[in-house]
Scaffold this motif. Structure first.
Motif, short mmCIF file in Angstrom:
data_model
loop_
_atom_site.label_atom_id
_atom_site.label_comp_id
_atom_site.label_asym_id
_atom_site.label_seq_id
_atom_site.Cartn_x
_atom_site.Cartn_y
_atom_site.Cartn_z
N THR A 123 15.58 78.44 20.16
CA THR A 123 14.54 79.08 19.36
C THR A 123 13.61 79.94 20.19
N THR A 124 13.63 79.79 21.51
CA THR A 124 12.75 80.55 22.40
C THR A 124 13.45 81.72 23.07
N GLU A 125 14.74 81.92 22.83
CA GLU A 125 15.52 82.89 23.59
C GLU A 125 15.92 84.14 22.82
N ALA A 126 15.49 84.28 21.58
CA ALA A 126 15.74 85.49 20.78
C ALA A 126 17.22 85.86 20.76
N VAL A 127 18.06 84.84 20.49
CA VAL A 127 19.50 85.07 20.43
C VAL A 127 19.81 86.03 19.29
N GLY A 128 20.66 87.02 19.58
CA GLY A 128 21.04 88.00 18.59
C GLY A 128 20.16 89.23 18.58
N ALA A 129 18.93 89.09 19.08
CA ALA A 129 18.01 90.23 19.16
C ALA A 129 17.93 90.74 20.59
N HIS A 130 17.54 89.85 21.49
CA HIS A 130 17.40 90.23 22.90
C HIS A 130 18.49 89.64 23.78
N THR A 131 19.09 88.54 23.37
CA THR A 131 20.06 87.86 24.24
C THR A 131 21.31 87.47 23.47
N ASP A 132 22.36 87.20 24.23
CA ASP A 132 23.57 86.53 23.73
C ASP A 132 23.69 85.21 24.47
N TYR A 133 24.13 84.19 23.76
CA TYR A 133 24.39 82.89 24.38
C TYR A 133 25.89 82.73 24.56
N SER A 242 25.62 96.16 34.22
CA SER A 242 26.42 95.92 35.42
C SER A 242 27.55 94.94 35.17
N GLY A 243 27.52 94.27 34.03
CA GLY A 243 28.63 93.42 33.66
C GLY A 243 28.46 91.98 34.12
N LEU A 244 29.17 91.10 33.42
CA LEU A 244 29.22 89.69 33.75
C LEU A 244 30.62 89.24 33.36
N ARG A 245 31.53 89.35 34.31
CA ARG A 245 32.96 89.27 34.01
C ARG A 245 33.38 87.95 33.36
N HIS A 246 32.78 86.85 33.79
CA HIS A 246 33.23 85.54 33.34
C HIS A 246 32.43 85.00 32.16
N PHE A 247 31.70 85.88 31.48
CA PHE A 247 30.86 85.48 30.35
C PHE A 247 31.57 85.70 29.04
N GLU A 248 31.61 84.65 28.21
CA GLU A 248 32.15 84.77 26.86
C GLU A 248 31.05 84.41 25.87
N SER A 249 30.69 85.36 25.04
CA SER A 249 29.61 85.15 24.08
C SER A 249 30.05 84.15 23.01
N LEU A 250 29.14 83.24 22.67
CA LEU A 250 29.40 82.23 21.66
C LEU A 250 28.54 82.40 20.42
N ALA A 251 27.46 83.15 20.54
CA ALA A 251 26.55 83.36 19.42
C ALA A 251 25.79 84.64 19.65
N GLY A 252 25.32 85.25 18.58
CA GLY A 252 24.50 86.44 18.68
C GLY A 252 25.32 87.71 18.67
#
Length: 252
Positions: A123-133, A242-252
């Protein structure tokens, strides 16, 4: 919040954190107590890329009445760095985001969260607006980032800025000076210094000559969403990914 406190919060990011692992419990930073830590399988390892390893920030997010102990472990992450994201938070700071940086080794922390603590952190990380989890796999993490005598986890989770990275006058991302690193590829600045740089780039003028002038500008961003949003949009027009190769988005 008084103006002086608001400015201190904005310019203090990512805030002080212990150099060693600790237990956050009932709003306090407590010594490491392995016997109080739940089984590893019951906790989710989440990278504390920016301020979430700082007791002051955890206290803001959880208050004094959150009764789930949160272990916080410290160590190193290879082939990555932590840089500033291309927006201003509601409290006036440029936030942190993780990026690939081959050859760099950056100080990192993990917060080990129960399901309830993770839900509250969301609830503090603005998922979908500012960030992806999402989940990160295939990382080189130091063993000290594990719990008990366990090695570092095979996968960890994190929030990643979805709006790109702030770009300095030289066209490069800007790393967080507050986080120790080896073999950095990009310049590193404190929060105060990067805000001075942003002001200079936005106005075409010299950076604020006095602390009072900088404080006034920061406070205006905190108190006036329109100013904050305009500056964020400006940063995003010239941002990098710059990319984050090993990141897979789960929400947002």
């Amino acid at each position: 919040m008084q103006a002086q406190d608001a400015v201190a919060r904005a310019l203090g990011y990512p805030y002080a954190r212990p150099a060693h692992r600790y237990l956050f419990s009932n709003g306090e930073c407590q010594p490491w107590q392995p016997e109080r830590i739940a089984a590893l399988s019951a906790l989710t390892p989440v990278l504390a890329v920016g301020s979430n390893a700082a007791p002051d920030q955890l206290r803001r997010k959880y208050g004094q009445d959150h009764h789930d102990d949160i272990p916080v472990t410290m160590g190193w992450l290879d082939d990555h760095d932590v840089v500033y994201g291309a927006y201003l938070t509601g409290y006036g700071s440029l936030p942190a985001t993780l990026v690939d940086s081959p050859g760099t080794r950056v100080a990192m922390a993990i917060t080990w969260l129960t399901e309830r603590a993770l839900a509250q952190m969301h609830t503090t990380e603005a998922v979908g607006a500012h960030t992806d989890y999402g989940v990160l796999t295939g990382l080189s993490l130091s063993p000290s980032l594990g719990l008990h005598a366990e090695s570092a986890p095979a996968q960890v989770f994190t929030w990643r800025c979805r709006l790109g990275e702030f770009v300095g006058a030289d066209g490069n991302p800007v790393a967080l000076q507050a986080l120790a690193a080896e073999r950095r590829r990009w310049p590193a600045l404190s929060q105060e210094a990067v805000q001075r740089l942003l002001h200079q780039m936005l106005t075409g003028e010299a950076a604020p000559a006095s602390q009072a002038a900088l404080s006034d500008w920061v406070l205006r961003n905190v108190q006036t969403p329109a100013h904050r949003q305009a500056h964020s949009v400006w940063m995003q027009r010239r941002c990098l990914d710059s990319g984050l190769r090993h990141f897979e988005s789960l929400a947002g």
